[in-house]
Design a protein around this motif. Structure first.
Motif, mmCIF file in Angstrom:
data_model
loop_
_atom_site.group_PDB
_atom_site.id
_atom_site.type_symbol
_atom_site.label_atom_id
_atom_site.label_comp_id
_atom_site.label_asym_id
_atom_site.label_seq_id
_atom_site.Cartn_x
_atom_site.Cartn_y
_atom_site.Cartn_z
ATOM 1 N N ARG A 1 -10.229 30.074 -28.136
ATOM 2 C CA ARG A 1 -9.159 29.750 -29.074
ATOM 3 C C ARG A 1 -8.169 30.902 -29.180
ATOM 4 O O ARG A 1 -7.051 30.748 -29.614
ATOM 5 C CB ARG A 1 -9.792 29.512 -30.450
ATOM 6 C CG ARG A 1 -9.317 28.325 -31.181
ATOM 7 C CD ARG A 1 -10.450 27.640 -31.926
ATOM 8 N NE ARG A 1 -11.218 28.509 -32.797
ATOM 9 C CZ ARG A 1 -10.801 28.930 -33.989
ATOM 10 N NH1 ARG A 1 -9.601 28.632 -34.421
ATOM 11 N NH2 ARG A 1 -11.590 29.650 -34.738
ATOM 12 N N PHE A 2 -8.625 32.060 -28.786
ATOM 13 C CA PHE A 2 -7.783 33.252 -28.936
ATOM 14 C C PHE A 2 -7.209 33.703 -27.606
ATOM 15 O O PHE A 2 -6.808 34.842 -27.444
ATOM 16 C CB PHE A 2 -8.602 34.380 -29.570
ATOM 17 C CG PHE A 2 -9.175 33.992 -30.900
ATOM 18 C CD1 PHE A 2 -8.438 34.164 -32.061
ATOM 19 C CD2 PHE A 2 -10.429 33.419 -30.992
ATOM 20 C CE1 PHE A 2 -8.960 33.784 -33.289
ATOM 21 C CE2 PHE A 2 -10.949 33.037 -32.220
ATOM 22 C CZ PHE A 2 -10.212 33.216 -33.372
ATOM 23 N N GLY A 3 -7.198 32.798 -26.654
ATOM 24 C CA GLY A 3 -6.608 33.135 -25.369
ATOM 25 C C GLY A 3 -7.631 33.070 -24.252
ATOM 26 O O GLY A 3 -8.815 32.851 -24.478
ATOM 27 N N GLN B 1 -10.894 46.745 -26.687
ATOM 28 C CA GLN B 1 -10.134 45.569 -27.098
ATOM 29 C C GLN B 1 -9.467 45.012 -25.845
ATOM 30 O O GLN B 1 -8.724 45.719 -25.163
ATOM 31 C CB GLN B 1 -9.092 45.982 -28.123
ATOM 32 C CG GLN B 1 -8.395 44.829 -28.774
ATOM 33 C CD GLN B 1 -7.435 45.290 -29.851
ATOM 34 O OE1 GLN B 1 -6.925 46.402 -29.796
ATOM 35 N NE2 GLN B 1 -7.200 44.453 -30.830
ATOM 36 N N ILE B 2 -9.757 43.775 -25.553
ATOM 37 C CA ILE B 2 -9.244 43.164 -24.323
ATOM 38 C C ILE B 2 -8.115 42.216 -24.692
ATOM 39 O O ILE B 2 -8.270 41.372 -25.575
ATOM 40 C CB ILE B 2 -10.359 42.365 -23.616
ATOM 41 C CG1 ILE B 2 -11.611 43.224 -23.394
ATOM 42 C CG2 ILE B 2 -9.838 41.755 -22.333
ATOM 43 C CD1 ILE B 2 -11.532 44.182 -22.272
ATOM 44 N N LEU B 3 -6.999 42.344 -24.009
ATOM 45 C CA LEU B 3 -5.884 41.446 -24.283
ATOM 46 C C LEU B 3 -6.039 40.180 -23.456
ATOM 47 O O LEU B 3 -6.510 40.219 -22.322
ATOM 48 C CB LEU B 3 -4.567 42.139 -23.927
ATOM 49 C CG LEU B 3 -4.300 43.443 -24.673
ATOM 50 C CD1 LEU B 3 -2.953 44.000 -24.277
ATOM 51 C CD2 LEU B 3 -4.354 43.206 -26.176
ATOM 52 N N ALA B 4 -5.646 39.084 -24.054
ATOM 53 C CA ALA B 4 -5.733 37.804 -23.350
ATOM 54 C C ALA B 4 -4.755 37.791 -22.186
ATOM 55 O O ALA B 4 -3.784 38.550 -22.162
ATOM 56 C CB ALA B 4 -5.435 36.671 -24.310
ATOM 57 N N ALA C 1 -1.112 38.212 -21.524
ATOM 58 C CA ALA C 1 -0.411 37.250 -22.363
ATOM 59 C C ALA C 1 0.261 37.976 -23.517
ATOM 60 O O ALA C 1 -0.046 39.132 -23.812
ATOM 61 C CB ALA C 1 -1.378 36.205 -22.890
ATOM 62 N N SER C 2 1.167 37.267 -24.173
ATOM 63 C CA SER C 2 1.919 37.914 -25.254
ATOM 64 C C SER C 2 1.083 38.078 -26.510
ATOM 65 O O SER C 2 1.381 38.889 -27.368
ATOM 66 C CB SER C 2 3.163 37.090 -25.551
ATOM 67 O OG SER C 2 2.756 35.797 -25.958
ATOM 68 N N SER C 3 0.036 37.284 -26.616
ATOM 69 C CA SER C 3 -0.775 37.405 -27.828
ATOM 70 C C SER C 3 -2.227 37.091 -27.520
ATOM 71 O O SER C 3 -2.548 36.562 -26.466
ATOM 72 C CB SER C 3 -0.260 36.456 -28.902
ATOM 73 O OG SER C 3 -0.552 35.129 -28.513
ATOM 74 N N GLY C 4 -3.067 37.427 -28.452
ATOM 75 C CA GLY C 4 -4.489 37.130 -28.334
ATOM 76 C C GLY C 4 -5.273 38.301 -27.812
ATOM 77 O O GLY C 4 -4.823 39.013 -26.912
ATOM 78 N N PHE C 5 -6.441 38.538 -28.428
ATOM 79 C CA PHE C 5 -7.310 39.610 -27.946
ATOM 80 C C PHE C 5 -8.742 39.336 -28.364
ATOM 81 O O PHE C 5 -9.005 38.464 -29.202
ATOM 82 C CB PHE C 5 -6.850 40.972 -28.470
ATOM 83 C CG PHE C 5 -6.947 41.105 -29.961
ATOM 84 C CD1 PHE C 5 -8.161 41.425 -30.558
ATOM 85 C CD2 PHE C 5 -5.847 40.888 -30.776
ATOM 86 C CE1 PHE C 5 -8.267 41.535 -31.927
ATOM 87 C CE2 PHE C 5 -5.942 40.984 -32.144
ATOM 88 C CZ PHE C 5 -7.149 41.310 -32.722
ATOM 89 N N HIS D 1 -12.862 41.563 -28.285
ATOM 90 C CA HIS D 1 -13.518 42.833 -27.990
ATOM 91 C C HIS D 1 -14.712 42.603 -27.087
ATOM 92 O O HIS D 1 -15.454 41.637 -27.267
ATOM 93 C CB HIS D 1 -13.970 43.508 -29.281
ATOM 94 C CG HIS D 1 -12.840 44.062 -30.090
ATOM 95 N ND1 HIS D 1 -12.197 43.320 -31.041
ATOM 96 C CD2 HIS D 1 -12.229 45.269 -30.061
ATOM 97 C CE1 HIS D 1 -11.231 44.057 -31.582
ATOM 98 N NE2 HIS D 1 -11.237 45.240 -31.008
ATOM 99 N N LEU E 1 -12.869 50.298 -29.312
ATOM 100 C CA LEU E 1 -11.781 51.130 -28.811
ATOM 101 C C LEU E 1 -10.534 50.270 -28.809
ATOM 102 O O LEU E 1 -10.347 49.447 -27.926
ATOM 103 C CB LEU E 1 -12.088 51.591 -27.384
ATOM 104 C CG LEU E 1 -13.498 52.128 -27.151
ATOM 105 C CD1 LEU E 1 -13.745 52.297 -25.652
ATOM 106 C CD2 LEU E 1 -13.681 53.449 -27.859
ATOM 107 N N GLU F 1 -0.568 41.174 -30.456
ATOM 108 C CA GLU F 1 -0.337 40.002 -31.294
ATOM 109 C C GLU F 1 -1.615 39.186 -31.367
ATOM 110 O O GLU F 1 -2.232 38.911 -30.342
ATOM 111 C CB GLU F 1 0.780 39.158 -30.675
ATOM 112 C CG GLU F 1 1.445 38.231 -31.629
ATOM 113 C CD GLU F 1 2.714 38.844 -32.217
ATOM 114 O OE1 GLU F 1 3.017 38.543 -33.374
ATOM 115 O OE2 GLU F 1 3.380 39.618 -31.511
ATOM 116 N N ARG G 1 -3.885 35.808 -32.100
ATOM 117 C CA ARG G 1 -3.662 34.398 -31.817
ATOM 118 C C ARG G 1 -4.774 33.579 -32.451
ATOM 119 O O ARG G 1 -5.881 34.061 -32.616
ATOM 120 C CB ARG G 1 -3.672 34.155 -30.318
ATOM 121 C CG ARG G 1 -3.095 32.804 -29.934
ATOM 122 C CD ARG G 1 -3.481 32.426 -28.555
ATOM 123 N NE ARG G 1 -2.866 33.283 -27.518
ATOM 124 C CZ ARG G 1 -3.044 33.065 -26.227
ATOM 125 N NH1 ARG G 1 -3.793 32.071 -25.804
ATOM 126 N NH2 ARG G 1 -2.497 33.865 -25.343
#
Lengths: 509, 640
Positions: free
Chosen positions: A52-54, A69-72, A116-120, A122, B613, B620, B622
Motif C-alpha cells: 500500500r505504501f509503494g 529506510q527504503i524508498l519506494a 518513486a516520488s513517495s512512499g517508504f 524500513h 537509519l 514523501e 504514501r
C-alpha cells in the motif's frame, strides 16, 4: 539455497540475497521476503514487493544496512500477465531491457529501479518477534508475551534440547531456536551428526525437536526453517506423538531437557515422556479414567510398547526436565495436571498471561479545537464555558435588538403605506444604509460567530505545535487478547537410584 | 543445562520451606545449614544429589543409620527424600489420592443436591457441605502449650504432630473434604519439617528478591524479564561474524548488547542466561573441583609454552589470577581465539584471556557510579569486585561509566600511563615492574572497552533504570546499530508514556520539517556528524552532536525549541508500550481457580522500538489515512 548463517541468529550488518529480510511498513504491518537477486517473469526490476505504501523491488533491498529506510520505486504493476511477459512494459522510460524467454538472459537484465516520488518502508532483520507478527498463519500462533514467559520459566538456555509438539505455525519454533542456539555445528566437527556431538566431551549443542501431526504443515514448516537458515538447529518430524512418542532414530535424540506441548490432548502424550516405562497400572488408570474423552479408548490398544521394542526415554537422564503445556480450556488443564501427577512430575503450576499494549496520545480539549480533527471541541474549563455562554448571550442580545429594530422599521413602513404616504425611497435607502452601517458597528464589538470561529481555528492551526499540546494520556489499545491459553508448568527431577545415593554419599558423606 | 544435573559444592541453591518461602544458601561442604524452626542438616547430605527433590528432616533417633553414614557430622538431622506420590497425595487430600478418581461421576449429583451431603452408592458420605460448620477456634482441643510440648518431644517429621492436631479437632467429621485438605495443608506449612532444593536461577532469584525487597529489582517479574530479553533479541552469539563498519574500526553487531541496569544486575543476569554466559562453565568447574590447585600450575605451564617472556611470568605471580599477562600481539591472538571458541577446553593448557576482551556475545554495562552495582551476579558465581577468571562473564561482561562514555578524557583511567622503556624497566624492582604492568593493563582494558562502546554498533539496548529514560536514550540510541532493538523497562507507565510522546509521529514530522527548514538547500544534515579527535587515542569517534551549535537553529522556528526534541525522533521505528502479567492458578481436582491473593505493586511497562537509519533528504509518505485523499505532511528524514 539456505544462507550461510541464519539472519535470525547472525544478521550481519547488511541484508543479503537469498536470505530473509522483513519490510516494516507500520508497527504491525510487516512483509517477510526472501530477498532474491534473480529476475522474475513479472517485473523488469526482478522480484518486487508491492504494498500500500509503494513497490519495493528486491534489488533495492539487497545489500542494504539493516534498519535502512527504503524508498519506494516506480514499478509498472498494471500490465503484468503471461502474455505481456515478452513485451516490454516499463513504467519508467529509462529502461531498455527486454526480458527474454531465456531465463539466463533475464538474470542479466534486471532493470535498475527508479525511485518513486513517495512512499517508504524500513528494512529490518528478522527476529522471532517480527516473524510472529508476519508469519503465514496455519494454526493458532503462540504470541510473544506467551512464548517469552514460557521460555523464561522453562529456563531454556543455549545448549538445551527442547521437544516441541504441535509445531503449528512455527512462531514458538523460531523463539525456541533462538533460546537453545549455541553455535554452528560445522565449526569444528564436520560431517558428524548432531547426536554424535553430544557424546564427545564437547559442549552440547542446542537443538529443537519439533513434531507435527499435520503433514502439509510439517512440510511447510520444514521449508520455512530451511529458507531461514535454521535447519541445522531444528529437527522436524511428521508424527502423531500420542501414538508414537518422541524418540528418533538416533539413540541420542532427542535427549530433551525441556518439553513444550501445544497439543489438544497433552495428557495423551505424557505417557511417552517418562524416564522408565510407565507402569501398566498408571497408564490403565489414565485410560480408564472416565474423565478422558472417548478418543482415548481407541488409542489404548497400543499400550504394551515394551513388548515390541525396548523402552527408550526421550528425556535427558542427567537433568531435571521442565515441561509446559499450552491449552486454551480449563478442562484440558485439569486432565493434564492429573496425568502429570500420576507420572510423578513435581512443582506443578498453572498460569495465564494477560498482556496488553498501551496506546499513548495527546488529548486536546478546548474551544479552540472547534472544527479540528482528532480533538474534543468542548469547553476545557469552567471559565471557558462561562465565557462561551456570555458570548452567546451577548450575541443574542445584539441580534435580538437588531431583529426588533428591523421589525419596527417594517411596522413603520407598513403604517406609512396604510396612511397612504409614499415612502421616500431614496431617503429610506439612505436610512437603510445608515442602519446597516450601524448594525455592523454594533456587531464589531461582539464575539465572533461560529463561522468566524471555525475560520480562525483553521488559520491558527498552521502556527500551532500540536505535537506538544494537550494532555498526554495512555490507555489500553482497543483490541486485546483477553485469553490465549493456560500454561501448565511442571518439573520431572532426575531419577535417583539407591546406587546413585550410595555414590553421592561416598563422595560427600 | 548440564550445570543443573546435580547440586554442586560452593554454589548457591534455593531451599523452599514448608511455609512457601525461599531461603538462599551457599553450599560449602562440611557445614551445617540451619532452617530455623524447621531444624538443621548437613550440606553434604544434599551435595551431589539432584535438584527439585523434597527432603524431610528425620529425627536423629529415627535415622541412626543415616547418622552413621554421615560420620563426623553430628549436628543436624537425617534426610529422607519424599517421593512424588506422597507429595501429591498430600496436596490432593485423602479423597484424591488416586489419579483415577471418580469425581466426574459425582459431579451431576453434586449439582442436583447442592445443600445435601453427597452420598455414594454404598451409603458412605463422600462429600459434605459446610452447612453445619461452626466457626469457633475452641474446637481445637489441643492447647498451644500441648502443641509446643509435642514439638519439643521431637516427634519425627512433624507429620505425627499434624495428625494429632487434626485428630483432636472436635468437628473434623463435619469438615468437607476440601476444607479438611485446606486445614491439613495449613497445619503442614506450620509443622512439617521439609524443604525442596531448587536450582538458583533467574526465576528463583526473582521470586526470592520480590518476596523480600522488590524495590531493589524495580519490581520486575519473571514474565517481564522474559519479555525484555525476547524483545531485545538476546541470544547466544559467540560464533557471530565480527563485522566492521566502513570506517574499519567500529564493529557492527556481533552479538553485543548495551545495558543500563539499576536492578542490581538481575536484568544483566537474565540476558546473560539467554546468551549462555551466566553460569560458570561446568568443565572449568569440574576442573577446579577435582584438582583445586591445578589452574595456577597450568597457567604457568601455558605461559612458558606460549613464549610470553620471562617478565610476564613474574608479572602473573605478582598479580594473582586476575590479570593476564599479554603483549599487544598475544592480545590479538587471544581475542581472536575467544571470539571463535569462547568455551574453555579443559585439556588445553590454561589460557589467560584479558578481562572484558571478548569481541562477540558481550554485555556492556553503562553505569552511573565508579563501579556498577551488579550484586545479584554473586549468586551465579561472579563477584564483580574480584571476578573469577574462569567465569564466562570475566571476558564477556564489559563496564563503562557514563563519564567514560560521554567525556572519556576526564576519566583518569582512560589516560595512558607513561611508557617506560625496556632497559629502564629491567633495572626496576620486580614489585615496581608489577605495578607498572598492572597500570598499563588497566589502561589498555579501559581504553579498549570505552572506545568500543563509543563506536557503537550494538545489537540492542536494554534500559531498566531509575534515570530519566529520555536522557539515557538520547545518548544510547545512536550507539545501536540499524535494525537493533531498544527496550526500556519502567515500573510505572508515566516515564515511558512521555518517552513514547517524544517519538510520536507528530513530533517526528515537526522535527523533520524543522531540520528541513534549517537546511533549505535540501542537503539535510540535521544531526551533524562530528568527528572528534580523541586525546591520545587518535581514534576518530563518531557521535551525534546535539549540544553545541543548536542555538542558531533555535531562531528559525516559532514556538518550537530544542527542548521539544529531547531525543532524535527519527532514529526509532514503531515505538510501542506494553505490559504483561501472569495470573497464577491453583490446580487441584474440582478446586481449580486463580489464587485468591497475589502481589500488587508496580505493573511494569515495556517500551520497545527498532533503531533505523533514516534516508537523507525529503521523503514523501504514501498510503496514510483510510484510503481518503488526505494529504499528510511531507516526511523528511535525516541521516544519522
Amino acid at each position: 539455497m539456505a544462507p550461510a548463517c541464519s539472519p535470525f541468529l547472525d544478521p550481519g550488518s547488511h541484508s543479503a540475497a537469498d536470505s530473509l529480510g522483513v519490510l516494516q511498513l507500520k508497527r504491525d504491518h510487516l512483509i517477510p521476503a526472501i530477498l532474491s537477486a534473480s529476475a522474475s517473469a513479472d517485473y523488469a526490476e526482478g522480484k518486487v514487493e508491492n504494498t500500500r505504501f509503494g513497490s519495493f523491488p528486491h534489488s533495492t533491498l539487497i545489500n542494504q544496512p539493516w534498519g535502512t529506510q527504503i524508498l519506494a520505486s516506480v514499478v509498472d504493476t498494471g500490465s503484468r500477465s503471461a502474455k505481456s511477459r515478452k513485451r516490454k512494459r516499463e513504467g519508467n522510460g529509462d529502461s531498455e531491457a527486454t526480458p527474454g524467454a531465456d531465463a539466463e538472459e533475464v538474470r542479466r537484465e534486471i532493470v535498475k529501479a527508479a525511485t518513486a516520488s513517495s512512499g517508504f518502508a524500513h528494512l529490518v532483520p528478522p527476529t522471532p518477534e517480527t516473524w510472529t507478527l508476519c508469519l503465514p498463519h496455519r494454526t493458532q500462533v503462540v504470541y510473544t508475551p506467551d512464548y517469552s514467559y514460557i521460555l523464561q520459566r522453562l529456563r531454556v538456555r543455549p545448549g538445551d534440547h527442547i521437544i516441541e509438539a504441535g509445531a503449528g505455525s512455527g512462531s514458538f519454533t523460531h523463539a525456541a531456536v533462538r533460546s537453545i542456539y549455541s553455535g554452528e555445528a560445522s565449526a569444528d566437527n564436520n560431517g558428524e551428526s548432531a547426536g554424535a556431538k553430544t557424546k564427545k566431551g564437547k559442549q552440547r549443542r542446542g537443538q529443537v525437536y519439533s513434531f507435527e501431526y499435520h503433514a502439509p504443515r510439517a512440510e511447510q514448516l520444514k521449508s520455512e526453517i530451511v529458507s531461514h537458515g535454521l535447519d541445522p538447529h531444528v529437527t522436524i518430524t511428521h508424527r502423531d506423538v500420542y501414538e508414537d512418542g518422541f524418540c528418533l532414530e538416533d539413540e541420542d535424540e532427542p535427549n530433551a531437557d525441556v518439553v513444550f506441548l501445544d497439543l489438544p490432548a497433552p495428557w495423551q502424550a505424557l505417557k511417552h515422556l517418562t524416564r522408565s516405562p510407565p507402569s501398566a497400572a498408571v497408564v490403565k488408570s489414565l485410560v480408564s479414567d472416565p474423565s478422558t474423552p472417548d478418543g482415548e479408548v481407541t488409542a489404548s490398544p497400543s499400550d504394551p510398547p515394551p513388548a515390541t521394542k525396548p523402552f527408550r526415554s526421550p528425556l535427558n537422564p542427567s537433568s531435571a526436565i521442565r515441561i509446559c503445556t499450552f491449552s486454551p480450556c480449563i478442562e484440558q488443564v485439569t486432565k493434564t495436571v492429573s496425568a502429570l501427577r500420576s507420572f510423578g512430575w513435581l512443582e506443578i503450576g498453572m498460569a495465564e498471561i494477560q498482556a496488553k499494549r498501551i496506546e499513548v496520545r495527546r488529548e486536546r480539549i478546548g474551544l479552540q479545537e472547534e472544527g479540528l480533527r482528532g480533538a474534543n471541541p468542548s469547553a476545557a474549563t469552567v471559565q471557558e464555558a462561562v465565557q462561551r455562554l456570555r458570548d452567546v448571550e451577548d450575541r443574542a442580545k445584539v441580534f435580538h435588538g437588531l431583529q426588533k429594530e428591523k421589525q419596527e422599521q417594517v411596522m413603520r413602513r407598513a403604517e406609512a403605506k396604510k396612511r397612504g404616504e409614499k415612502p421616500p425611497a431614496p431617503a429610506e435607502d439612505e436610512a437603510n444604509g445608515k442602519g446597516s452601517a450601524k448594525t455592523k458597528a454594533k456587531l464589531e464589538g461582539l464575539p465572533p460567530s461560529k463561522h468566524d470561529r471555525l475560520e480562525r481555528a483553521k488559520k491558527e492551526l498552521e502556527n500551532r505545535t500540536l505535537f506538544k499540546e494537550g494532555r498526554l494520556v495512555h490507555r489500553t489499545e482497543p483490541e486485546i487478547k483477553t485469553h490465549t491459553s493456560y500454561l501448565v508448568f511442571a518439573v520431572l527431577p532426575r531419577e535417583w537410584s539407591k546406587r546413585d545415593e550410595e555414590k553421592a554419599r561416598k563422595k560427600w558423606g | 543445562m548440564q550445570s543443573q544435573s546435580h547440586v554442586r559444592p560452593n554454589t548457591y541453591v534455593a531451599l523452599r520451606l514448608p511455609s512457601g518461602l525461599l531461603k538462599l544458601v551457599e553450599l560449602t561442604p562440611n557445614t551445617n545449614i540451619n532452617l530455623g524452626k524447621y531444624g538443621a542438616f548437613a550440606a553434604n547430605q544434599i551435595l551431589g544429589r539432584p535438584y527439585y527433590l523434597t527432603y524431610e528432616l528425620v529425627d536423629k533417633e529415627d535415622g541412626k543409620e543415616d547418622g552413621k553414614a554421615g560420620a563426623g557430622l553430628r549436628a543436624g538431622a537425617g534426610l529422607r527424600v519424599v517421593p512424588a506420590s506422597e507429595l501429591h497425595a498430600e496436596a490432593l487430600g485423602d479423597d484424591h489420592a488416586t489419579p483415577a478418581e471418580t469425581r466426574e461421576e459425582d459431579a451431576p449429583l453434586a449439582e442436583g443436591a447442592l445443600s445435601f451431603d453427597i452420598v455414594g452408592d454404598d451409603g458412605e458420605v463422600i462429600m459434605r457441605n459446610n452447612r453445619l460448620t461452626v466457626d469457633d477456634p475452641s474446637r481445637q482441643k489441643l492447647s498451644y502449650e500441648e502443641i509446643e510440648e509435642l514439638k519439643k518431644a521431637g516427634a519425627g517429621s512433624g507429620k505425627d504432630i499434624i495428625a494429632k492436631i487434626v485428630a483432636s479437632h472436635m468437628a473434623i467429621e463435619e469438615k468437607t473434604s476440601f476444607s479438611l485438605a485446606k486445614y491439613t495443608l495449613r497445619k503442614s506449612r506450620k509443622y512439617l519439617k521439609r524443604f525442596t532444593v531448587l536450582p538458583l536461577d533467574i526465576g528463583t532469584l526473582t521470586e526470592y528478591v520480590t518476596e523480600k525487597e522488590a524495590y531493589k529489582i524495580m519490581e520486575l517479574r519473571e514474565e517481564t524479564l522474559g519479555l525484555i530479553c525476547s524483545w531485545a533479541d538476546g541470544h547466544y552469539s559467540a560464533d557471530n561474524r565480527v563485522l566492521m563498519a566502513e570506517d574499519g574500526l567500529s564493529q557492527i553487531g556481533g552479538g553485543r548488547w548495551l545495558v543500563v541496569d539499576d536492578t542490581g544486575g538481575l536484568v544483566t543476569a537474565a540476558l546473560a542466561e539467554k546468551m549462555g554466559i551466566l553460569y560458570p562453565n561446568e568443565e572449568a568447574e569440574q576442573l577446579s573441583e577435582e584438582e583445586p590447585a591445578a589452574p595456577p600450575e597450568d597457567s604457568s605451564a601455558a605461559k612458558t609454552s606460549e613464549q610470553n617472556g620471562t617478565a610476564d611470568i613474574v608479572m602473573a605471580e605478582a598479580d594473582g589470577p586476575n590479570f593476564a599477562p599479554r603483549s599487544e600481539s598475544t592480545l590479538q591472538q587471544e581475542s581472536a581465539a575467544s571470539s571463535g571458541e569462547p568455551i574453555y577446553r579443559p585439556k588445553r593448557p590454561f589460557q589467560h584471556v584479558p578481562q572484558m576482551s571478548a569481541q562477540t556475545n558481550t554485555i556492556t554495562i553503562l553505569h552511573p557510579n565508579n563501579q556498577p552495582n551488579l550484586s545479584h551476579l554473586k549468586y551465579f558465581g561472579y563477584d564483580t569486585g574480584n571476578p573469577p577468571t574462569t567465569h564466562p562473564l570475566y571476558t564477556h561482561l564489559k563496564m563503562v561509566s557514563w563519564l567514560q562514555l560521554m567525556h572519556p578524557t576526564e576519566d583518569p583511567s582512560y589516560i595512558e600511563p607513561k611508557v617506560v622503556p625496556e632497559e629502564t624497566l629491567a633495572t626496576l624492582k620486580s614489585s615496581k615492574r608489577g605495578t607498572y604492568y598492572k597500570k598499563r593493563r588497566r589502561w589498555e582494558k579501559t581504553k579498549r572497552v570505552v572506545d568500543e562502546a563509543r563506536r557503537g554498533g550494538f545489537d540492542g539496548l536494554i534500559v531498566a533504570s531509575s534515570m530519566e529514560p529520555k536522557s539515557v536514550l538520547k545518548e544510547a540510541v545512536p550507539l545501536v546499530r540499524g535494525g537493533g532493538r531498544v527496550v526500556v523497562f519502567s515500573p510505572s507507565a508515566e516515564p515511558l508514556v512521555e518517552l513514547c510522546d517524544c517519538y510520536s509521529k507528530e513530533r517526528r514530522a515537526a522535527y523533520i520539517a524543522r531540520e528541513f527548514r534549517a537546511q533549505p538547500n535540501g542537503t539535510t544534515n540535521g544531526t551533524r556528524v562530528k568527528v572528534e579527535e580523541d586525546g591520545p587515542s587518535g581514534i576518530p569517534i563518531k557521535r551525534e552532536d546535539d549540544d553545541d551549535d543548536d542555538e542558531e537553529v533555535n531562531e528559525l522556528d516559532d514556538g518550537i525549541t530544542d527542548d521539544d526534541f529531547p531525543v532524535n525522533p527519527t532514529l526509532l521505528l514503531a515505538p510501542s508500550l506494553q505490559t504483561a502479567r501472569a495470573r497464577h492458578w491453583q490446580v487441584l481436582p474440582q478446586r481449580t481457580h486463580p489464587f485468591m491473593t497475589s502481589k500488587g505493586g508496580a505493573e511494569g511497562y515495556l517500551f520497545t522500538a527498532t533503531r533505523v537509519l533514516p534516508v537523507e533528504g525529503k521523503v514523501e509518505a504514501r498510503g496514510h489515512g483510510r484510503g481518503k485523499k488526505r494529504k499528510t505532511g511531507p516526511e523528511t528524514s535525516v541521516p544519522s
